[in-house]
Design an enzyme around this catalytic site. Structure first.
Site, PDB file in Angstrom:
ATOM      1  N   ASN A  56       0.835  -1.206   0.000  1.00 30.61           N
ATOM      2  CA  ASN A  56       0.000   0.000   0.000  1.00 30.61           C
ATOM      3  C   ASN A  56       0.861   1.244   0.000  1.00 30.61           C
ATOM      4  OD1 ASN A  56      -2.497  -1.274   0.181  1.00 30.61           O
ATOM      5  ND2 ASN A  56      -2.551  -1.189   2.415  1.00 30.61           N
ATOM      6  N   GLY A  92       1.353  -1.215   3.976  1.00 31.97           N
ATOM      7  CA  GLY A  92       0.781  -2.538   3.705  1.00 31.97           C
ATOM      8  C   GLY A  92       1.508  -3.552   4.565  1.00 31.97           C
ATOM      9  N   GLY A 131       2.089  -6.696   4.195  1.00 30.42           N
ATOM     10  CA  GLY A 131       3.021  -7.560   3.472  1.00 30.42           C
ATOM     11  C   GLY A 131       4.339  -6.854   3.228  1.00 30.42           C
ATOM     12  N   GLY A 154       1.127  -6.027  23.118  1.00 34.62           N
ATOM     13  CA  GLY A 154       1.533  -4.622  23.161  1.00 34.62           C
ATOM     14  C   GLY A 154       2.627  -4.402  24.189  1.00 34.62           C
ATOM     15  N   GLY A 170       4.201  -7.286  26.243  1.00 40.26           N
ATOM     16  CA  GLY A 170       5.107  -8.303  25.723  1.00 40.26           C
ATOM     17  C   GLY A 170       4.433  -9.316  24.814  1.00 40.26           C
ATOM     18  N   ASP A 174       5.834   5.862  18.415  1.00 43.49           N
ATOM     19  CA  ASP A 174       4.761   5.496  17.475  1.00 43.49           C
ATOM     20  C   ASP A 174       4.765   3.975  17.352  1.00 43.49           C
ATOM     21  OD1 ASP A 174       3.085   5.074  15.339  1.00 43.49           O
ATOM     22  OD2 ASP A 174       4.254   6.224  13.891  1.00 43.49           O
ATOM     23  N   ASP A 221       4.179  -5.685  12.758  1.00 46.18           N
ATOM     24  CA  ASP A 221       4.803  -6.219  11.534  1.00 46.18           C
ATOM     25  C   ASP A 221       6.262  -6.598  11.797  1.00 46.18           C
ATOM     26  OD1 ASP A 221       2.503  -5.972  10.009  1.00 46.18           O
ATOM     27  OD2 ASP A 221       2.946  -3.919   9.424  1.00 46.18           O
ATOM     28  N   GLY A 249       6.402   6.386  12.124  1.00 39.30           N
ATOM     29  CA  GLY A 249       6.138   5.776  10.817  1.00 39.30           C
ATOM     30  C   GLY A 249       6.293   4.272  10.869  1.00 39.30           C
TER      31      GLY A 249
HETATM   32  P1  ADP Z   1      -0.173  -5.001  16.929  1.00 42.40           P
HETATM   33  O1  ADP Z   1       0.378  -3.681  16.513  1.00 42.40           O
HETATM   34  O2  ADP Z   1      -0.188  -6.024  15.837  1.00 42.40           O
HETATM   35  O3  ADP Z   1      -1.457  -4.907  17.709  1.00 42.40           O
HETATM   36  P2  ADP Z   1       1.226  -5.238  19.486  1.00 42.40           P
HETATM   37  O4  ADP Z   1       0.753  -3.869  19.839  1.00 42.40           O
HETATM   38  O5  ADP Z   1       0.779  -6.384  20.329  1.00 42.40           O
HETATM   39  O6  ADP Z   1       0.929  -5.603  17.948  1.00 42.40           O
HETATM   40  O7  ADP Z   1       2.843  -5.166  19.492  1.00 42.40           O
HETATM   41  C1  ADP Z   1       3.642  -6.195  18.969  1.00 42.40           C
HETATM   42  C2  ADP Z   1       4.890  -6.328  19.778  1.00 42.40           C
HETATM   43  O8  ADP Z   1       5.594  -5.066  19.739  1.00 42.40           O
HETATM   44  C3  ADP Z   1       4.661  -6.597  21.261  1.00 42.40           C
HETATM   45  O9  ADP Z   1       4.526  -7.986  21.509  1.00 42.40           O
HETATM   46  C4  ADP Z   1       5.941  -6.010  21.893  1.00 42.40           C
HETATM   47  O10 ADP Z   1       7.000  -6.952  21.788  1.00 42.40           O
HETATM   48  C5  ADP Z   1       6.237  -4.823  20.978  1.00 42.40           C
HETATM   49  N1  ADP Z   1       5.662  -3.592  21.560  1.00 42.40           N
HETATM   50  C6  ADP Z   1       4.458  -3.039  21.294  1.00 42.40           C
HETATM   51  N2  ADP Z   1       4.249  -1.926  22.034  1.00 42.40           N
HETATM   52  C7  ADP Z   1       5.371  -1.770  22.788  1.00 42.40           C
HETATM   53  C8  ADP Z   1       5.803  -0.823  23.778  1.00 42.40           C
HETATM   54  N3  ADP Z   1       5.022   0.204  24.126  1.00 42.40           N
HETATM   55  N4  ADP Z   1       7.027  -0.980  24.327  1.00 42.40           N
HETATM   56  C9  ADP Z   1       7.840  -1.997  23.952  1.00 42.40           C
HETATM   57  N5  ADP Z   1       7.486  -2.944  23.066  1.00 42.40           N
HETATM   58  C10 ADP Z   1       6.280  -2.833  22.481  1.00 42.40           C
END
Ligand code: ADP
Length: 287
Positions: free
Chosen positions: A13, A41, A43, A202, A205, A227, A233, A268
């Site tokens: 994308n 995107g 992918g 998130g 972990g 961000d 991804d 980004g």
């Molecule tokens: P998605 O964006 O697909 O919802 P997540 O938000 O679960 O995925 O984030 C994926 C991975 O990125 C997490 O398992 C973690 O390892 C890392 N991550 C995400 N947010 C943070 C953060 N605030 N601090 C440190 N690592 C993060």
């Protein structure tokens, strides 16, 4: 350790981002925004992440022709992803995400998937027996099923965005990767096949399961959050790469957590994807 070869089947994308004071309500025009465009995107993001983390990467996708294709593929081309499987379709538009962001960071996104929606199983020619195949759900499911049937190496699917898929896909994949929302959508179906399931949480972990049992858990690394776009991804690409390198499950999960933590420290999606040296230096600093 030899360089793993990954094939990624997925979306390409162009993200068109207007940043404004406020988001418009239906029928309203908001003026005074600033504009930027970024390649995106799932992918393409995962292909670029895997490449920067050290894999040989081939991408299978569809775009339109012209400047939007060139802009969407620019970083993949610059960093050496093999794009010979990315078909340019004269009658289709390159996929576009129209993103409006307000000053608090809230957004509204409209995706016009364009050529991504026309990717067909015939496009899925997996060549050279890659060590792993990684798909997401922004292209037709029939293409993901075609990739599964190619039967080369570790077969991984990031079930994003969540939507109905054949049970056979959930059962036969070696690795399913989901966030909390996607895990809620698929429920126990995720663990039916006995393969691995990675659940990302998130800032909490990530957890890795095998045959429904927890086999590894990684806390998120404490980093300044700029961000979080691109974190998911990066996680997918890093985990698949580390497993394809033959790393033990806990170590692979730790590598994926470190790579995705670095992705949240920059703005980004594609510009924030880390390089292998950065991840290795970051992990050394933690010891
Ligand atoms: P998605 O964006 O697909 O919802 P997540 O938000 O679960 O995925 O984030 C994926 C991975 O990125 C997490 O398992 C973690 O390892 C890392 N991550 C995400 N947010 C943070 C953060 N605030 N601090 C440190 N690592 C993060």
């Amino acid at each position: 350790m030899s360089t793993p070869a990954l094939t990624i089947i997925g979306s390409v994308n162009l993200d068109l981002v207007a940043s404004a004071e406020k988001l418009p309500v239906a029928g309203e025009t908001v003026t005074g925004a600033t504009f930027a465009q970024y390649p995106g995107g799932k992918g393409a993001n995962q292909a670029l992440a895997a490449r920067r983390l050290g894999a040989e990467v081939s991408m299978i996708a569809r775009t339109g022709e012209g400047p939007n294709r060139d802009a969407a593929l620019a970083l993949l081309r610059q960093d050496g992803v093999d794009l010979s499987g990315v078909v340019a379709c004269p009658d289709e538009q390159t996929g576009v995400a129209l993103i409006a962001v307000d000053k608090a960071g809230e957004n509204q996104i409209v995706v016009a998937s364009g050529a991504n929606a026309t990717l067909s199983p015939e496009d899925v020619n997996i060549e050279g027996h890659p060590d792993a195949i990684l798909c997401q759900l922004e292209v037709p499911t029939a293409c993901v099923m075609a990739a599964l049937r190619a039967g080369s190496g570790l077969f991984a699917v990031n079930l994003a965005p969540a939507g109905p898929v054949p049970i056979e896909l959930l059962e036969a994949a070696d690795l399913l990767i989901v966030n909390e929302g996607e895990a809620a959508f698929y429920g126990e179906g995720l663990h039916r096949g006995g393969g691995m399931v990675a659940l990302t949480l998130g800032a909490e972990g990530a957890v890795l399961y095998r045959a429904g049992k927890e086999v590894a858990r990684a806390a998120a690394f404490a980093v300044p959050v700029i961000d979080t776009t691109g974190a998911g991804d990066t996680f997918c690409a890093a985990l698949v790469l580390a497993l394809a390198e033959g790393r033990e499950e806990g170590e692979a999960l730790c590598f994926a957590s470190a790579a995705s933590a670095l992705a949240v420290t920059k703005a980004g999606a594609q510009p924030s994807l880390p390089w292998r040296e950065d991840v290795e230096a970051f992990l050394r600093e933690q010891d």
